[in-house]
Write an enzyme that holds these catalytic residues in place. Structure first.
Site, PDB file in Angstrom:
ATOM      1  N   GLU A  27       1.279  -1.144  -0.049  1.00  0.00           N
ATOM      2  CA  GLU A  27       0.230   0.237   0.273  1.00  0.00           C
ATOM      3  C   GLU A  27       0.835   1.137   0.184  1.00  0.00           C
ATOM      4  O   GLU A  27      -0.122   2.041   1.031  1.00  0.00           O
ATOM      5  CB  GLU A  27      -1.013   0.055   1.228  1.00  0.00           C
ATOM      6  CG  GLU A  27      -1.625  -1.221   1.261  1.00  0.00           C
ATOM      7  CD  GLU A  27      -3.285  -1.418   2.083  1.00  0.00           C
ATOM      8  OE1 GLU A  27      -2.650  -0.338   3.501  1.00  0.00           O
ATOM      9  OE2 GLU A  27      -3.786  -2.409   2.128  1.00  0.00           O
ATOM     10  N   ASN A  40       1.804  -4.648  -3.354  1.00  0.00           N
ATOM     11  CA  ASN A  40       0.799  -5.633  -2.443  1.00  0.00           C
ATOM     12  C   ASN A  40      -0.333  -3.953  -2.408  1.00  0.00           C
ATOM     13  O   ASN A  40      -0.018  -3.330  -1.691  1.00  0.00           O
ATOM     14  CB  ASN A  40       0.854  -6.623  -1.436  1.00  0.00           C
ATOM     15  CG  ASN A  40      -0.708  -7.128  -1.598  1.00  0.00           C
ATOM     16  OD1 ASN A  40      -1.598  -7.279  -2.330  1.00  0.00           O
ATOM     17  ND2 ASN A  40      -1.358  -6.641  -0.223  1.00  0.00           N
ATOM     18  N   HIS A 100     -10.318  -6.179  -1.071  1.00  0.00           N
ATOM     19  CA  HIS A 100     -11.891  -6.065  -0.299  1.00  0.00           C
ATOM     20  C   HIS A 100     -12.546  -5.336  -1.052  1.00  0.00           C
ATOM     21  O   HIS A 100     -12.789  -4.138  -1.018  1.00  0.00           O
ATOM     22  CB  HIS A 100     -10.809  -5.155   0.906  1.00  0.00           C
ATOM     23  CG  HIS A 100     -10.489  -6.042   1.869  1.00  0.00           C
ATOM     24  ND1 HIS A 100     -10.218  -7.465   2.710  1.00  0.00           N
ATOM     25  CD2 HIS A 100      -8.534  -5.500   2.159  1.00  0.00           C
ATOM     26  CE1 HIS A 100      -9.063  -7.575   3.177  1.00  0.00           C
ATOM     27  NE2 HIS A 100      -7.608  -6.800   2.433  1.00  0.00           N
ATOM     28  N   GLU A 102      -6.025 -10.949  -0.769  1.00  0.00           N
ATOM     29  CA  GLU A 102      -7.313 -10.515   0.122  1.00  0.00           C
ATOM     30  C   GLU A 102      -8.248 -10.775   0.303  1.00  0.00           C
ATOM     31  O   GLU A 102      -9.268  -9.767   0.721  1.00  0.00           O
ATOM     32  CB  GLU A 102      -6.544  -9.308   0.811  1.00  0.00           C
ATOM     33  CG  GLU A 102      -4.961  -8.777   1.433  1.00  0.00           C
ATOM     34  CD  GLU A 102      -4.708  -8.168   2.331  1.00  0.00           C
ATOM     35  OE1 GLU A 102      -5.316  -7.234   2.215  1.00  0.00           O
ATOM     36  OE2 GLU A 102      -3.358  -7.567   2.353  1.00  0.00           O
ATOM     37  N   ASP A 116     -11.993 -10.952  -0.097  1.00  0.00           N
ATOM     38  CA  ASP A 116     -13.980 -10.859   0.835  1.00  0.00           C
ATOM     39  C   ASP A 116     -14.832  -9.955  -0.037  1.00  0.00           C
ATOM     40  O   ASP A 116     -14.400  -9.374   0.144  1.00  0.00           O
ATOM     41  CB  ASP A 116     -13.711 -10.716   2.408  1.00  0.00           C
ATOM     42  CG  ASP A 116     -12.622  -9.009   2.695  1.00  0.00           C
ATOM     43  OD1 ASP A 116     -12.818  -8.436   2.084  1.00  0.00           O
ATOM     44  OD2 ASP A 116     -12.219  -8.732   3.862  1.00  0.00           O
TER      45      ASP A 116
HETATM   46  O1  9MR Z   1      -6.813  -8.381   9.018  1.00  0.00           O
HETATM   47  C1  9MR Z   1      -5.782  -6.761   9.502  1.00  0.00           C
HETATM   48  C2  9MR Z   1      -6.107  -6.288  11.316  1.00  0.00           C
HETATM   49  O2  9MR Z   1      -6.431  -7.522  11.897  1.00  0.00           O
HETATM   50  C3  9MR Z   1      -5.706  -5.488  11.690  1.00  0.00           C
HETATM   51  O3  9MR Z   1      -6.265  -4.653  12.753  1.00  0.00           O
HETATM   52  C4  9MR Z   1      -5.155  -4.078  10.717  1.00  0.00           C
HETATM   53  C5  9MR Z   1      -4.683  -3.115  10.656  1.00  0.00           C
HETATM   54  O4  9MR Z   1      -4.918  -2.483   9.698  1.00  0.00           O
HETATM   55  O5  9MR Z   1      -4.492  -4.870   9.725  1.00  0.00           O
HETATM   56  C6  9MR Z   1      -5.632  -6.181   8.895  1.00  0.00           C
HETATM   57  O6  9MR Z   1      -4.597  -6.784   7.096  1.00  0.00           O
HETATM   58  C7  9MR Z   1      -4.815  -5.209   6.492  1.00  0.00           C
HETATM   59  C8  9MR Z   1      -3.516  -6.163   5.687  1.00  0.00           C
HETATM   60  O7  9MR Z   1      -2.550  -6.323   6.267  1.00  0.00           O
HETATM   61  C9  9MR Z   1      -3.640  -5.328   4.674  1.00  0.00           C
HETATM   62  N1  9MR Z   1      -4.723  -4.524   3.453  1.00  0.00           N
HETATM   63  C10 9MR Z   1      -5.332  -4.365   4.171  1.00  0.00           C
HETATM   64  C11 9MR Z   1      -6.257  -5.510   5.406  1.00  0.00           C
HETATM   65  C12 9MR Z   1      -7.366  -5.557   6.373  1.00  0.00           C
HETATM   66  O8  9MR Z   1      -7.676  -4.031   6.389  1.00  0.00           O
END
Ligand code: 9MR
Length: 353
Positions: free
Chosen positions: A161, A206, A241, A270, A272
């Site tokens: 990101e 990513n 997402h 990722e 969903d």
């Molecule tokens: O699923 C992850 C969540 O448990 C954390 O709190 C969060 C912190 O920002 O990150 C989530 O995973 C993220 C991933 O690492 C990068 N892309 C977005 C995902 C969902 O927010």
């Protein structure tokens, strides 16, 4: 008397629980229906899920994960915040646990993520550093983590990101820790360090909202084009997402094809599909069609190597936290029962050559 009845209740509960587990674990075998994992394996495709490490203690969670998927990724355990309690200390406990789980169950493992502006340890984000110091910390982190996992993690999200949502140019996020301290070239530096640390590993950039054809995906395309010209990147991750109802279409195909022309692979990393609550049978059907469209799309594009979901059971998903009033975004319900989305994925995999 009370104690006896209580014991009986407990025993009956435990017995029913065990039977449930067995039935669930054998669901595929008993009906003779192949699992997602088996179907994907036959087609040389990878189907994966993110793992919430605390749930790995739950037998039903572990069994469903290893039965249905041939790839996994940690939801949080590989992030810098989890791995680096202090500048001079790495904590590989959770990482080693997932590496062992993947190895035991013959699953591929993705590493997510080496460099991100979120979930950084406080000692780093709150510290005062020169460019060289920050680059030194980044290099040390990437090298140590990748070499620790060498041979166990086949692909890494090297940078996550990095590109800003601000169009039309979508620069490297100016407000990120790494850009402020190092400069926008931190992205290229991270890939240089990663390539040197483990030349066998597949290196991913990513990001989210980069699967279509718009100004953000154009910025991602230009970034990976520059990196690829220097031999530093191998693949692009499309997080995906998404809201239920979304379907993969012509824009995704054009994007996949232009990346293929550069020699780059893609994984959906990722996926969903969030539903606006409450769940109804009709909404589950719409969600199933969204999942179906992504699987069909993946199997039609030769450079798409994996479809990874951000979890697999609605028992554990970050969606309700990030999207108020939404949830039920995954393919198993909270009781680990397959939802219509699961069946849709299975049908598409079955149809594919
Ligand atoms: O699923 C992850 C969540 O448990 C954390 O709190 C969060 C912190 O920002 O990150 C989530 O995973 C993220 C991933 O690492 C990068 N892309 C977005 C995902 C969902 O927010």
């Amino acid at each position: 008397m009370f104690v006896q009845r209580w014991n009986r209740t407990l025993l009956t509960g435990a017995f029913l629980g065990a039977v449930g587990l067995l039935m669930n674990a054998r669901a595929g075998e008993a009906s003779g229906t192949p699992t997602l994992r088996e179907l994907a394996q036959q087609r040389g495709f990878r189907i994966g899920a993110a793992v919430a490490m605390p749930l790995l203690d739950n037998a039903e969670y572990r069994q469903t994960l290893s039965r249905e998927f041939n790839l996994c990724v940690a939801e949080n355990a590989f992030k810098m915040e989890s791995l680096r309690p202090a500048r001079d200390r790495f904590d590989f406990q959770q990482v080693d646990r997932l590496c062992a789980f993947a190895q035991t169950n013959r699953m591929k493992l993705r590493g997510h993520t080496l460099v991100w502006h979120q979930q950084m340890p406080w000692w780093l984000s709150q510290g005062h550093w020169t460019r060289d110091e920050a680059l030194g910390i980044m290099k040390d982190h990437i090298t140590t983590v990748m070499q620790h996992c060498q041979g166990k993690v086949y692909a890494w999200d090297v940078v996550n990101e990095a590109i800003s949502d601000q169009g039309p140019d979508h620069p490297i996020r100016p407000d990120s820790f790494w850009t402020r301290v190092v400069g926008a070239d931190y992205v290229e530096k991270a890939f240089e360090f990663a390539r040197a640390a483990d030349p066998q590993a597949i290196l991913y950039y990513n990001d989210y909202s980069n699967e279509g054809m718009d100004s953000k995906s154009e910025a991602v395309f230009q970034l990976v084009k520059r990196l690829k010209a220097k031999g530093l990147v191998d693949a692009v991750g499309w997080q995906c997402h998404l809201a239920s109802g979304w379907k993969a279409g012509a824009a995704q195909a054009r994007n996949a094809e232009r990346l293929a022309k550069l020699g780059l692979d893609i994984s959906i990393t990722e996926l969903d599909f969030r539903i606006s609550l409450p769940v109804t049978p009709k909404k589950l059907q719409t969600q199933a069609e969204s999942y179906r469209s992504v699987m069909r799309f993946c199997l039609s594009q030769p450079n798409i190597k994996a479809l990874v979901m951000w979890g697999f059971t609605d028992k554990s998903s970050c969606v309700p936290y990030f999207f108020k009033g939404a949830g039920a975004a995954l393919i198993f319900d909270e009781q680990y029962q397959p939802k219509p989305a699961y069946e849709a994925l299975r049908e598409e995999l079955t149809k594919a050559k």
